[in-house]
Write a protein that holds these residues in place. Sequence first.
Motif, PDB file in Angstrom:
ATOM      1  N   TYR A   9      -2.749  12.604  -6.550  1.00  0.00           N
ATOM      2  CA  TYR A   9      -2.150  11.325  -6.262  1.00  0.00           C
ATOM      3  C   TYR A   9      -1.093  11.307  -7.412  1.00  0.00           C
ATOM      4  O   TYR A   9      -1.216  11.678  -8.418  1.00  0.00           O
ATOM      5  N   CYS A  10       0.005  10.226  -7.109  1.00  0.00           N
ATOM      6  CA  CYS A  10       0.989  10.133  -8.259  1.00  0.00           C
ATOM      7  C   CYS A  10       0.483   9.351  -9.354  1.00  0.00           C
ATOM      8  O   CYS A  10      -0.328   8.487  -9.302  1.00  0.00           O
ATOM      9  N   GLY A  11       0.852  10.057 -10.588  1.00  0.00           N
ATOM     10  CA  GLY A  11       0.521   9.387 -11.820  1.00  0.00           C
ATOM     11  C   GLY A  11       0.863   8.177 -12.140  1.00  0.00           C
ATOM     12  O   GLY A  11       0.177   7.565 -13.082  1.00  0.00           O
ATOM     13  N   ASP A  12       1.602   7.295 -11.445  1.00  0.00           N
ATOM     14  CA  ASP A  12       2.270   6.014 -11.734  1.00  0.00           C
ATOM     15  C   ASP A  12       1.580   5.242 -10.733  1.00  0.00           C
ATOM     16  O   ASP A  12       0.809   3.962 -11.044  1.00  0.00           O
ATOM     17  N   CYS A  13       1.687   5.422  -9.493  1.00  0.00           N
ATOM     18  CA  CYS A  13       1.524   4.438  -8.384  1.00  0.00           C
ATOM     19  C   CYS A  13       0.278   4.799  -7.522  1.00  0.00           C
ATOM     20  O   CYS A  13      -0.485   4.103  -6.640  1.00  0.00           O
ATOM     21  N   LEU A  14      -0.445   6.059  -7.612  1.00  0.00           N
ATOM     22  CA  LEU A  14      -1.526   6.269  -6.884  1.00  0.00           C
ATOM     23  C   LEU A  14      -0.979   6.805  -5.641  1.00  0.00           C
ATOM     24  O   LEU A  14      -2.351   7.226  -4.802  1.00  0.00           O
ATOM     25  N   TYR A  32       4.702   7.273   0.869  1.00  0.00           N
ATOM     26  CA  TYR A  32       5.602   6.827   0.115  1.00  0.00           C
ATOM     27  C   TYR A  32       4.988   6.109  -0.991  1.00  0.00           C
ATOM     28  O   TYR A  32       3.902   5.623  -1.121  1.00  0.00           O
ATOM     29  N   HIS A  33       5.782   6.095  -2.156  1.00  0.00           N
ATOM     30  CA  HIS A  33       5.510   5.671  -3.496  1.00  0.00           C
ATOM     31  C   HIS A  33       5.373   4.109  -3.280  1.00  0.00           C
ATOM     32  O   HIS A  33       5.966   3.617  -2.209  1.00  0.00           O
ATOM     33  N   ASP A  34       4.521   3.247  -4.260  1.00  0.00           N
ATOM     34  CA  ASP A  34       4.552   2.072  -4.379  1.00  0.00           C
ATOM     35  C   ASP A  34       6.059   1.525  -4.689  1.00  0.00           C
ATOM     36  O   ASP A  34       6.498   2.079  -5.570  1.00  0.00           O
ATOM     37  N   GLY A  94       8.810   0.278  -6.679  1.00  0.00           N
ATOM     38  CA  GLY A  94       9.060   0.397  -8.137  1.00  0.00           C
ATOM     39  C   GLY A  94       8.524   1.227  -8.750  1.00  0.00           C
ATOM     40  O   GLY A  94       8.379   1.240 -10.079  1.00  0.00           O
ATOM     41  N   CYS A  95       7.678   2.304  -8.321  1.00  0.00           N
ATOM     42  CA  CYS A  95       7.141   3.402  -8.980  1.00  0.00           C
ATOM     43  C   CYS A  95       7.977   4.228  -9.901  1.00  0.00           C
ATOM     44  O   CYS A  95       9.282   4.369  -9.410  1.00  0.00           O
ATOM     45  N   ASP A  96       7.798   4.495 -11.106  1.00  0.00           N
ATOM     46  CA  ASP A  96       8.532   5.431 -11.816  1.00  0.00           C
ATOM     47  C   ASP A  96       8.947   6.516 -11.421  1.00  0.00           C
ATOM     48  O   ASP A  96       9.882   7.306 -11.800  1.00  0.00           O
ATOM     49  N   TRP A  97       8.127   7.201 -10.679  1.00  0.00           N
ATOM     50  CA  TRP A  97       8.115   8.718 -10.239  1.00  0.00           C
ATOM     51  C   TRP A  97       8.683   8.815  -8.802  1.00  0.00           C
ATOM     52  O   TRP A  97       9.418   9.991  -8.381  1.00  0.00           O
ATOM     53  N   GLU A  98       9.253   7.662  -8.208  1.00  0.00           N
ATOM     54  CA  GLU A  98      10.006   7.693  -6.954  1.00  0.00           C
ATOM     55  C   GLU A  98      11.552   8.388  -7.206  1.00  0.00           C
ATOM     56  O   GLU A  98      12.113   7.733  -8.012  1.00  0.00           O
TER      57      GLU A  98
HETATM   58 ZN   LIG Z   1       4.186   6.790  -7.394  1.00  0.00          ZN
END
Ligand SMILES: [Zn+2]
Length: 302
Positions: free
Chosen positions: A237-242, A248-250, A252-256
């Motif tokens: 899971y993405c560390g910011d948006c899960l 796709y990231h949520d 505004g996710c920092d990691w996108e």
């Molecule tokens: Zn994310």
Amino acid sequence: MEFTLDLLENSYDYISESLMYYKEYCYFETHDPDRDDVVLKRKWKTTFVLLTQGIELLVKEALSRINSQLVFENIDIKNNDNSKTISFAKAFDRLLYLDDSKLKNVDIDFIKKCINVRNSCIHYKIKMNSIEIKQKYCKLFEQYLLLHKNIIGSNYNNDEYSDQIYDIKIKAKDFVVYRGNEYTKKELEEYKKQFNDSQELCYAVSKKEAYERVKYGEEYKIYNILGYDIDVDSCLYCGDCLAKIGEYHDLGCDWELCPKCGNQLISCECMSEYCDLEYIQEKNIKLSKGILVENRKDDNKC
Ligand SMILES: [Zn+2]
Ligand SMILES: [Zn+2]
């Protein structure tokens, strides 16, 4: 310096210590196996044991308020500081027999189960799960608050850890874990709705050109293309948006990453909006390849 602590003060000390551990190690924690730190998770053992100690002493305080001899195993002899005191479970039974009003609305069976967990923590091998132990801890803390009100006649108060107590009281009633993150049921519902909406918006638009968004898990391909020497962890899971790998990231996710330039999407300023395919067709927006498609190796082309 010499000082004496009575049962109640001892109980308060254990509770404060437990809250100190809770604040330090358990307040903000992830339950994601990819990101869990077992050294931190082991702190749960002490956090939990300290709380049970605080409860035991509070129950013994209730007994000693009836008669100071009642905390000792043998009440037919003259006891002193070295005499054997009763066990946690026995203290409950004795209080139940002598003054059950002090245990009004208290979940004695649950507390006894927690005593067994405490005993296992101290004496035996125990398999722990951070979600289960947190649920137990918060419910047990709620029992401490109830016992305190019954026995002392006032609410337990601890200004130093009021934020943690507030958090524990909420979690005692409403605590769910999704993809390793903690939520109330309402928070989780809102998160899932927002996240599902973000999955519909597969494109980002830059100056009348649309690019398919970069999915979580594709970052390493872009770093390779750009020649960046960045370690990408392979967490599920993405560390910011899960977002899960392949989603796709949520928004505004920092990691996108930006599908056009490959840098962090929220800071590169290439894109002006997110949209779905229907919107692209409706507005007659040109569909562009983006950094990933353009640099796809021939053998990967479909
Ligand atoms: Zn994310
Ligand atoms: Zn960009």
